[in-house]
Scaffold this active site. Structure first.
Site, short mmCIF file in Angstrom:
data_model
loop_
_atom_site.label_atom_id
_atom_site.label_comp_id
_atom_site.label_asym_id
_atom_site.label_seq_id
_atom_site.Cartn_x
_atom_site.Cartn_y
_atom_site.Cartn_z
N ARG A 95 88.25 124.86 14.83
CA ARG A 95 86.91 124.83 15.43
C ARG A 95 86.65 123.42 15.91
O ARG A 95 86.88 122.46 15.17
CB ARG A 95 85.89 125.22 14.36
CG ARG A 95 84.48 125.29 14.88
CD ARG A 95 83.47 125.48 13.74
NE ARG A 95 82.86 124.22 13.39
CZ ARG A 95 81.69 124.10 12.76
NH1 ARG A 95 81.01 125.18 12.38
NH2 ARG A 95 81.19 122.92 12.48
N TYR B 259 74.68 118.90 15.39
CA TYR B 259 75.25 119.78 14.38
C TYR B 259 76.79 119.69 14.39
O TYR B 259 77.41 119.73 15.45
CB TYR B 259 74.84 121.25 14.61
CG TYR B 259 75.73 122.14 13.79
CD1 TYR B 259 75.52 122.28 12.42
CD2 TYR B 259 76.86 122.75 14.35
CE1 TYR B 259 76.39 123.01 11.64
CE2 TYR B 259 77.74 123.49 13.57
CZ TYR B 259 77.49 123.61 12.21
OH TYR B 259 78.37 124.31 11.44
N ASP C 225 81.06 126.51 17.49
CA ASP C 225 79.81 126.99 16.90
C ASP C 225 78.63 126.41 17.68
O ASP C 225 78.43 125.18 17.67
CB ASP C 225 79.76 126.56 15.42
CG ASP C 225 78.62 127.22 14.64
OD1 ASP C 225 77.75 127.84 15.27
OD2 ASP C 225 78.64 127.10 13.40
N HIS D 33 75.59 127.20 16.97
CA HIS D 33 74.58 127.06 15.91
C HIS D 33 73.16 127.43 16.33
O HIS D 33 72.21 126.66 16.16
CB HIS D 33 74.64 125.66 15.29
CG HIS D 33 74.47 125.68 13.80
ND1 HIS D 33 73.25 125.53 13.20
CD2 HIS D 33 75.35 125.87 12.79
CE1 HIS D 33 73.40 125.63 11.88
NE2 HIS D 33 74.66 125.84 11.61
N GLU E 270 80.50 131.00 18.39
CA GLU E 270 79.74 131.42 17.21
C GLU E 270 78.25 131.16 17.38
O GLU E 270 77.86 130.12 17.94
CB GLU E 270 80.29 130.62 16.01
CG GLU E 270 79.53 130.84 14.72
CD GLU E 270 80.13 130.01 13.58
OE1 GLU E 270 81.33 129.64 13.68
OE2 GLU E 270 79.42 129.72 12.62
N GLU F 132 76.41 134.45 9.71
CA GLU F 132 76.45 133.68 8.47
C GLU F 132 75.10 133.66 7.76
O GLU F 132 75.05 133.43 6.56
CB GLU F 132 76.97 132.26 8.72
CG GLU F 132 76.06 131.41 9.57
CD GLU F 132 76.65 130.05 9.90
OE1 GLU F 132 77.84 130.00 10.25
OE2 GLU F 132 75.92 129.06 9.81
N ARG G 167 80.27 137.51 10.57
CA ARG G 167 80.50 136.30 9.75
C ARG G 167 79.88 136.37 8.37
O ARG G 167 79.80 135.37 7.68
CB ARG G 167 79.97 135.08 10.50
CG ARG G 167 80.85 134.80 11.64
CD ARG G 167 80.96 133.41 12.15
NE ARG G 167 80.53 132.28 11.42
CZ ARG G 167 81.29 131.59 10.58
NH1 ARG G 167 82.53 131.93 10.34
NH2 ARG G 167 80.80 130.51 9.98
N GLU H 136 86.85 131.10 7.70
CA GLU H 136 86.52 129.67 7.83
C GLU H 136 86.95 128.93 6.56
O GLU H 136 86.75 129.43 5.46
CB GLU H 136 85.02 129.50 8.04
CG GLU H 136 84.60 128.05 8.25
CD GLU H 136 83.12 127.86 8.54
OE1 GLU H 136 82.75 126.88 9.18
OE2 GLU H 136 82.33 128.71 8.11
N TRP I 215 67.75 125.00 14.15
CA TRP I 215 68.78 124.00 13.81
C TRP I 215 70.14 124.65 13.88
O TRP I 215 70.36 125.74 13.45
CB TRP I 215 68.55 123.44 12.40
CG TRP I 215 69.70 122.57 12.01
CD1 TRP I 215 70.02 121.35 12.53
CD2 TRP I 215 70.73 122.86 11.06
NE1 TRP I 215 71.18 120.86 11.96
CE2 TRP I 215 71.64 121.78 11.06
CE3 TRP I 215 70.98 123.96 10.22
CZ2 TRP I 215 72.77 121.75 10.25
CZ3 TRP I 215 72.09 123.93 9.42
CH2 TRP I 215 72.98 122.84 9.42
O1 EZ4 Z 1 75.44 125.33 9.01
O2 EZ4 Z 1 76.96 126.23 5.91
O3 EZ4 Z 1 79.91 127.73 10.59
N1 EZ4 Z 1 79.44 127.04 9.75
C1 EZ4 Z 1 78.17 126.64 9.72
C2 EZ4 Z 1 77.75 125.82 8.53
C3 EZ4 Z 1 76.28 126.06 8.17
C4 EZ4 Z 1 76.02 125.62 6.76
C5 EZ4 Z 1 74.59 125.97 6.34
O4 EZ4 Z 1 74.44 125.91 4.98
O5 EZ4 Z 1 77.41 126.96 10.61
O6 EZ4 Z 1 77.98 124.45 8.80
CO CO Z 2 78.22 128.50 11.80
#
Ligand code: EZ4
Ligand code: CO
Length: 403
Positions: free
Chosen positions: A147, A159, A211, A213, A237, A263, A284, A340, A403
């Site tokens: 990743r 992030y 990701d 995010h 992702e 997730e 996920r 992951e 976030w």
């Molecule tokens: O932001 O586990 O793909 N992994 C992620 C992680 C999440 C954290 C949040 O607790 O997006 O870094």
């Molecule tokens: Co993630």
């Protein structure tokens, strides 16, 4: 085989973890991860104050019935705090059942479907050259999937990108969350060039993941998915926030870049539409936030019917207990995709002795009876809880953003 004791152990060996340990009258013990990043004590209280008292005297072999008792029986169902607590009980009961049977848990859920679990590692750089260097080191270490995340020009904190060279850890100790500033325009103008640089330097002979995010709108995600097509991502992702399941339809209509989501989901009801309408490619959800082994298998079985594969979350806030459990599921389910993997620190690993192992880009589950992981309670007691929060994100004009 009745439960006689239920302990909730909160410890901070470099980061916070909550662990449930169940003990039966025949002396068997089982562990379950109950960590919810930044909200740890809420789960600890839910367990201590509302769940543990109900477990004493229950038959530890009744895994499904206990799951239903804590889910249907609570009236207030679902939600991350509740489901993380239920997951911890479920995981600990599978651990106990494996020990009682003298078998690793993967044998109890159908046996191996594969030899080992393909994992992806994290390459994070403040700049593109730094990210490339990290991709190179992971490939040298044998990873078959990477990743990639990098700092975005014009944004201070992004992030996935650590300050300095420490491994990335988003939760920051303190009594307030850190604040970051986000610009989707800056990100979208930059990130395809990161994928291009990775493919140009290292070619296409490994899986590349990214990701986003939760930060984009569906049409922005569609644009990114399209721009990424020449670089053949394994997945994009969390392109958008995860609540609106039908929002993914728009992304799907515009791009063939595979989408991975889930997730932050904790129930099959968070993703049933995404799965049955084939709006995603990878789910996920993971053992700790997805209701334990019992519920996660139900989600993965539904996913299999619709050609959706698994790609469980495995950041460092999921403890070695969760990772150990995840590997038993990963090695057994027919529709495994990828796992992951962010290695835990030495301090964390010392508190959670385990026998899963990494080699050549693959993780191997434990062959010991049960999950093959434990918590060293004496070691755990040396690391008291420290308050820490995940960051919050604002747009450049100060508006709150995902976030
Ligand atoms: O932001 O586990 O793909 N992994 C992620 C992680 C999440 C954290 C949040 O607790 O997006 O870094
Ligand atoms: Co993630």
């Amino acid at each position: 085989m009745n439960i006689v004791e239920a302990k909730v152990i909160v410890t901070c060996p470099d980061r916070n973890f909550v662990t449930l340990k169940l003990i039966t009258d025949d002396g068997l013990t089982g562990v379950g991860d109950a960590t919810l990043n930044g909200r740890e004590l809420a789960v600890a209280s839910y367990l201590r104050d509302h769940v543990c008292p109900l477990l004493i005297g229950r038959d530890a072999s009744r895994i499904e019935d206990t799951w239903q008792y804590l889910h249907k029986g609570a009236y207030w169902r679902r939600g991350p705090v509740t489901m993380t607590a239920v997951a911890a009980v479920d995981t600990a009961l599978w651990d106990i059942k494996g020990k009682a049977a003298g078998m690793p848990v993967y044998q109890l859920i159908g046996g191996r479907s594969r030899d080992a679990v393909t994992v992806y590692g994290h390459a994070n750089g403040a700049t593109v050259p730094e990210a490339l260097e990290q991709v190179g080191s992971l490939l040298d270490e044998g990873y078959r999937a990477v990743r990639v995340q990098a700092g975005v020009p014009g944004l201070e904190k992004v992030y996935g990108v650590p300050a300095g060279h420490a491994p990335y850890e988003p939760a920051v100790a303190g009594d307030r969350p850190e604040e970051a500033t986000w610009s989707t325009a800056k990100y979208l103008n930059f990130v395809p060039s990161l994928f291009a640089a990775v493919r140009e330097r290292f070619g296409h002979d490994f899986h590349l993941l990214h990701d986003a995010h939760h930060r984009l709108t569906p049409i922005e995600a569609a644009r990114l998915g399209r721009a990424a097509e020449p670089y053949g991502l394994f997945w994009l992702e969390d392109p958008i926030s995860e609540e609106l399941q039908e929002g993914f339809r728009l992304i799907r209509q515009h791009t063939t870049t595979p989408i991975a989501v889930g997730e932050v989901y904790n129930s099959i009801w968070d993703c049933h539409q995404l799965i049955t309408e084939q709006l995603i490619d990878y789910i996920r959800m993971d053992v700790v936030h997805g209701g334990g082994i019992t519920h996660l298998r139900r989600v993965f079985d539904l996913a299999d019917l619709y050609h959706v594969r698994t790609g469980s979350h495995g950041a460092t806030d999921l403890s070695p207990v969760c990772l150990a459990a995840a590997l038993h599921v990963d090695v057994a389910v027919p529709n495994f995709g990828i796992q992951e993997y962010m290695p835990h620190t030495e301090t964390t690993n010392a508190v959670f002795p385990h026998s899963y192992r990494f080699a050549d880009g693959l993780l191997y589950p434990s062959e010991e009876p049960g999950l093959g992981v434990d918590i060293d309670e004496e070691a755990a007691a040396e690391y008291p809880y420290r308050q820490a929060y995940l960051p919050v994100n604002r747009l450049e004009d100060g508006s709150m953003h995902d976030w």
